[in-house]
Design a protein around this motif. Structure first.
Motif, PDB file in Angstrom:
ATOM      1  N   LEU A 157      -6.514  -3.595   1.960  1.00 45.09           N
ATOM      2  CA  LEU A 157      -5.476  -3.065   1.067  1.00 45.09           C
ATOM      3  C   LEU A 157      -4.287  -4.008   1.027  1.00 45.09           C
ATOM      4  O   LEU A 157      -3.771  -4.344  -0.048  1.00 45.09           O
ATOM      5  N   LEU A 180      -1.963  -4.151  -6.033  1.00 46.39           N
ATOM      6  CA  LEU A 180      -2.024  -2.745  -5.675  1.00 46.39           C
ATOM      7  C   LEU A 180      -0.765  -2.314  -4.951  1.00 46.39           C
ATOM      8  O   LEU A 180      -0.195  -1.259  -5.231  1.00 46.39           O
ATOM      9  N   GLU A 185       1.944  -1.804  -7.385  1.00 48.68           N
ATOM     10  CA  GLU A 185       1.862  -0.503  -8.056  1.00 48.68           C
ATOM     11  C   GLU A 185       2.427   0.604  -7.184  1.00 48.68           C
ATOM     12  O   GLU A 185       3.191   1.449  -7.633  1.00 48.68           O
ATOM     13  N   ILE A 186       2.017   0.567  -5.935  1.00 47.38           N
ATOM     14  CA  ILE A 186       2.440   1.617  -5.018  1.00 47.38           C
ATOM     15  C   ILE A 186       3.952   1.622  -4.869  1.00 47.38           C
ATOM     16  O   ILE A 186       4.595   2.679  -4.919  1.00 47.38           O
ATOM     17  N   GLN A 218       6.036   2.862  -8.065  1.00 51.80           N
ATOM     18  CA  GLN A 218       6.129   4.285  -8.395  1.00 51.80           C
ATOM     19  C   GLN A 218       7.417   4.935  -7.913  1.00 51.80           C
ATOM     20  O   GLN A 218       7.915   5.876  -8.502  1.00 51.80           O
ATOM     21  N   THR A 230      -1.475  12.780   1.407  1.00 60.79           N
ATOM     22  CA  THR A 230      -1.956  12.892   0.029  1.00 60.79           C
ATOM     23  C   THR A 230      -0.825  12.989  -0.985  1.00 60.79           C
ATOM     24  O   THR A 230      -1.088  13.043  -2.181  1.00 60.79           O
ATOM     25  N   ASN A 247       0.852  10.611  -1.492  1.00 65.70           N
ATOM     26  CA  ASN A 247       0.681   9.314  -2.116  1.00 65.70           C
ATOM     27  C   ASN A 247      -0.393   9.412  -3.178  1.00 65.70           C
ATOM     28  O   ASN A 247      -1.459   9.993  -2.942  1.00 65.70           O
ATOM     29  N   GLU A 248      -0.110   8.837  -4.321  1.00 64.53           N
ATOM     30  CA  GLU A 248      -1.113   8.919  -5.373  1.00 64.53           C
ATOM     31  C   GLU A 248      -2.311   8.056  -5.051  1.00 64.53           C
ATOM     32  O   GLU A 248      -3.427   8.370  -5.412  1.00 64.53           O
ATOM     33  N   HIS A 249      -2.074   6.976  -4.362  1.00 67.32           N
ATOM     34  CA  HIS A 249      -3.171   6.048  -4.170  1.00 67.32           C
ATOM     35  C   HIS A 249      -4.110   6.459  -3.053  1.00 67.32           C
ATOM     36  O   HIS A 249      -3.713   6.655  -1.924  1.00 67.32           O
ATOM     37  N   GLU A 250      -5.366   6.557  -3.400  1.00 73.45           N
ATOM     38  CA  GLU A 250      -6.376   7.052  -2.458  1.00 73.45           C
ATOM     39  C   GLU A 250      -6.366   6.345  -1.113  1.00 73.45           C
ATOM     40  O   GLU A 250      -6.449   6.984  -0.076  1.00 73.45           O
ATOM     41  N   ASP A 251      -6.274   5.035  -1.172  1.00 75.19           N
ATOM     42  CA  ASP A 251      -6.455   4.255   0.047  1.00 75.19           C
ATOM     43  C   ASP A 251      -5.386   4.486   1.092  1.00 75.19           C
ATOM     44  O   ASP A 251      -5.528   4.078   2.243  1.00 75.19           O
ATOM     45  N   GLN A 300      -3.952   7.602   1.632  1.00 82.65           N
ATOM     46  CA  GLN A 300      -3.699   9.033   1.779  1.00 82.65           C
ATOM     47  C   GLN A 300      -3.805   9.500   3.228  1.00 82.65           C
ATOM     48  O   GLN A 300      -3.683  10.694   3.511  1.00 82.65           O
TER      49      GLN A 300
END
Lengths: 344, 344
Positions: free
Chosen positions: A259, A265, A268-269, A272, A285, A287-291, A293
Motif C-alpha cells: 500500500l 493511492l 487519494e486517501i 479526502q 472502516t 476509512n473509505e479505502h478497503e486496504d 480498514q
DNA sequence: TTTAGCACTCTAAAGCAGCGAGTGCTAACT
DNA sequence: AGTTAGCACTCGCTGCTTTAGAGTGCTAAA
C-alpha cells in the motif's frame, strides 16, 4: 444512548489498558489497576453490558475484552483528555522545523514527515503542497548555450520548477525577452489549475503571429503541468509498523507495505480529508479505502497564509495512543504552518 | 583446485535447482531431473565430495544440499551461461527509459530503478548522479522581488540546483550582473569537488573589495555544496524481499527494511563498487557491510558520455537467479547510458 | 567404478494433556 | 437492588510424544 458514568470509566480503563499493552483486558486488570473501587465480578457484568452494546468485543470466550471500533470512537469523542507532550518531543518538533526558514518547501515537508514518524513511532505521511493550487508568479528563460535554455517557473507558495528545453531556432535575447515578458504578463496571478491547455493554445496562437518559436517551451509548460497533476506523498517511518504487534504476520506487513508503495493511492486517501479544518480521525472502516480498514488514520491540513495546501497524518493500527498522537500532530501542524507562512 | 567435469555438472544442477525452488536439493532430484545419467547413489558420493570441498552445505543431516557462498561464486565464475531476456522484459526496459530524453536526470534515474525492480522482482537501488563529480557550468541570479533572488546553478551532467536567497542590500541589476559574471568566470569548468570553502572565501574577499554584498549568496553556495555532499539513493521494490522465502521472519524483514531506510549506508555500499567497470557481484560475506552479508548485491556503473556517474544494482538473497538478473542489469545499464548520453 | 539396498538421522506435522487466564452464573451478603 | 465471593467451564497456549517421510552414508554386489 448515553453510557452510565461507571460504564464510561470502565470503557476508558479498557481502552487505555489495551492501547498500552496490546493485550485483551480482563476484569481483574481493570479492577486492580484502575482503582474504580469495584470488584472484578461487578466489572465483569458491566463489561458484558458494554460488549452487548458493541463497545467491546471478545477475541474468544475465555479471553479479556478489546475495544471495538465503536469503542474507540466513543473513547475519542467523549473520554480521552488533551494529550501533553514531553519537553523532549516539543523540542524535537520545534527544532527540526523552525530552523529551516530559508529552505525550500519540499525540504520542510520532508523534515516534517521525518519528525512526525520518529516522535509518534508510527508511519506518517504527508501530501506535498499541491502545485495545482498555487498561483503563477513568474517565468524566466535562461539561455544555456546555442540551442538550449532553462525554463524556470515560480509560484507564490515557494515552488520552483525548472526544465531544460531545446530552443529550436536560435533566438535573439531581445526576442526571447519579449516572449517571456508577454507570458508573464498574461499568466501572472493565475492559479496553475487555470492554466489549461486551451489557454496555452490561445497564447500560442497569439505569439505565433509574432514569432514562430518556442514550440518547445509550450510543450514543456503543458507537460510540466500535466506531470504535476498530483502532488507527491512523502512517507516516514514505514518500518515502524513492524513494531506493532498487530502486524506480526508477513502477509499483513506485505499488504501494508505494498500500500505504501502506491503513491497515487496514498494521495487519494489524504485528499479526502483535505477540506476539513482541524484534526480528522478515521477509525477502521470509517476509512473509505478497503486496504486500510484495519487501521486508524489521523490527519490534519496544513496551510500557507491560511490557505490549505495539503495534509499530513499518521497511520497505524486502530489500537493507537489517540490522545498523544493527536497532541503531537496538532503541535506539528502549528509549527509547520508557522514555518511555512513566515517570510514567504 | 579444478573440479571434474562431472562435479561441475552436479554443482550446476544443485545451484540451478535451488535457485528455482529455494529448497535443499537431494541426490534423487539431481539424478532424475537433470539427466546426468548416473544413479542417485553416485551423485550422493559426488555431493559428499562437493560438500567437503565447501561448495555445498547441508542444513541438517537428513536434508539435501544447498550451495554455499563458495558454490555460488563458482557457479557465477565458471558455470552459468549468458542469460536471455524475454521480449517482454526487453521491451519494458526499453520503453520506460528511451522515451524520456527530455526529462530531467532525476526522473530518468527514478524510472530506471522502478523498471529494474519490477522486472527482476528484487529490490533495486540506484545512486543518483554525484553532484560532486560534475563540473560547474554556470550560475545565475534571478531577482524575484525587492529583497529576494533565485540562484540557479547548472552543471554539465544536467544538474540544476536552485535556492531562494535574501539579497540583504538591494542591488542594482548592473552590480548583480557584475558579480555573477565574475563568479561564472572564476568557477567555470571546475568540478564541484574543487569548489572548496577556501576557494569560496578567496572569491569572497576578492569581491568584498568591490561590493559589500552577497554574503547570503555565498552562504547558499557553501550550504548547497555541503548538503549535496552525498548523492541520493533511489530504491525500488523494497517489498519484493517479502516474497523471498529467506525473509519469512519478521526480524529479518525488519533488519532489511531498516537498512533500506538508511540512505547514507546504502550510499556507502554502492559507492564501493563505483570504480570498477562492468558488473560487480558480491555474494554474502564478500560484501563489506555486515548487514547485508546474507545477501547478494549485483551492481553496475552507469555513465554519461563515458564518465562514470553512479551505480545501479539489485539486492536480494544469495539464492538469486544470477544469470538472468545479470542479463537484465546489463541491458538496463546499456539503455540507461544511451538515454543519458544522447543529447546532453 | 558404479549401483542397489538398508539402517540411520533429523525435521516437520499431528495429536494430546495440563495450565492458566478469564468468563458467566448462582447464591449469599449489604 | 446492587454487589461480591465462589465455582464450574471454556479455550488458547505450551510442551510433550509420536509418526511419516525425505535424504543420507555405508556396505556389498555387479
Amino acid at each position: 444512548m448515553e453510557l452510565s458514568e461507571r460504564k464510561k470509566r470502565i470503557l476508558h480503563a479498557v481502552v487505555a489498558s489495551h492501547i498500552q499493552t496490546a493485550e485483551p483486558v480482563g476484569s481483574r486488570t481493570v479492577a486492580r489497576s484502575y482503582r474504580i473501587g469495584l470488584s472484578s465480578a461487578t466489572i465483569r457484568n458491566e463489561m458484558a453490558d458494554l460488549e452487548e452494546m458493541a463497545y467491546l468485543e471478545q477475541p474468544h470466550t475465555s479471553a479479556g475484552r478489546i475495544p471495538s471500533q465503536k469503542g474507540y470512537r466513543y473513547y475519542v469523542d467523549h473520554l480521552m483528555g488533551a494529550g501533553q507532550l514531553t519537553e523532549k518531543e516539543e523540542l524535537s518538533i520545534c527544532r527540526s522545523l523552525s530552523f529551516d526558514k530559508m529552505r525550500e518547501i519540499e525540504q520542510i515537508i520532508a523534515n516534517a514527515v521525518r519528525v512526525l514518524s520518529s516522535v509518534t513511532n508510527q508511519t506518517s505521511l504527508i501530501m506535498g503542497p499541491q502545485f495545482q493550487k498555487s498561483t503563477f508568479q513568474q517565468m524566466r528563460i535562461l539561455p544555456l548555450d546555442e540551442t538550449r535554455g532553462l525554463v524556470v517557473l515560480i509560484t507564490d507558495s515557494g515552488f520552483i520548477k525548472n526544465k531544460v528545453i531545446d530552443l529550436n531556432q536560435t533566438l535573439s535575447p531581445a526576442e526571447l525577452h519579449q516572449v517571456v515578458s508577454y507570458l508573464n504578463q498574461k499568466l501572472y496571478g493565475l492559479s496553475i489549475d487555470q492554466v489549461t491547455t486551451s489557454l496555452i493554445n490561445e497564447l500560442k496562437r497569439d505569439l505565433f503571429r509574432r514569432l514562430e518559436i518556442l514550440e518547445q517551451a509550450f510543450i514543456l509548460l503543458e507537460e510540466s503541468l500535466r506531470e504535476e497533476q498530483q502532488a507527491r506523498v512523502f512517507l516516514g517511518g514505514t518500518t515502524n509498523i513492524l513494531n506493532q504487534p498487530e502486524f506480526r504476520s508477513v502477509e499483513k506487513i506485505h499488504q501494508m507495505l505494498s500500500l505504501f508503495e502506491k503513491e497515487s493511492l496514498l494521495f487519494e486517501i489524504l485528499e479526502q480529508n483535505l477540506d476539513e479544518d482541524g484534526i480528522v480521525i478515521r477509525i477502521g472502516t470509517e476509512n473509505e479505502h478497503e486496504d486500510i480498514q484495519e487501521c486508524t488514520l489521523i490527519t490534519a491540513a496544513y496551510k500557507i497564509n491560511r490557505r490549505i495546501l495539503g495534509s499530513v497524518g499518521v497511520i497505524g493500527p486502530t489500537r493507537m495512543d489517540y490522545q498523544w498522537v493527536i497532541a503531537v500532530l496538532r503541535r506539528l501542524v502549528d509549527q509547520l504552518n508557522e514555518t511555512l507562512s513566515s517570510d514567504r
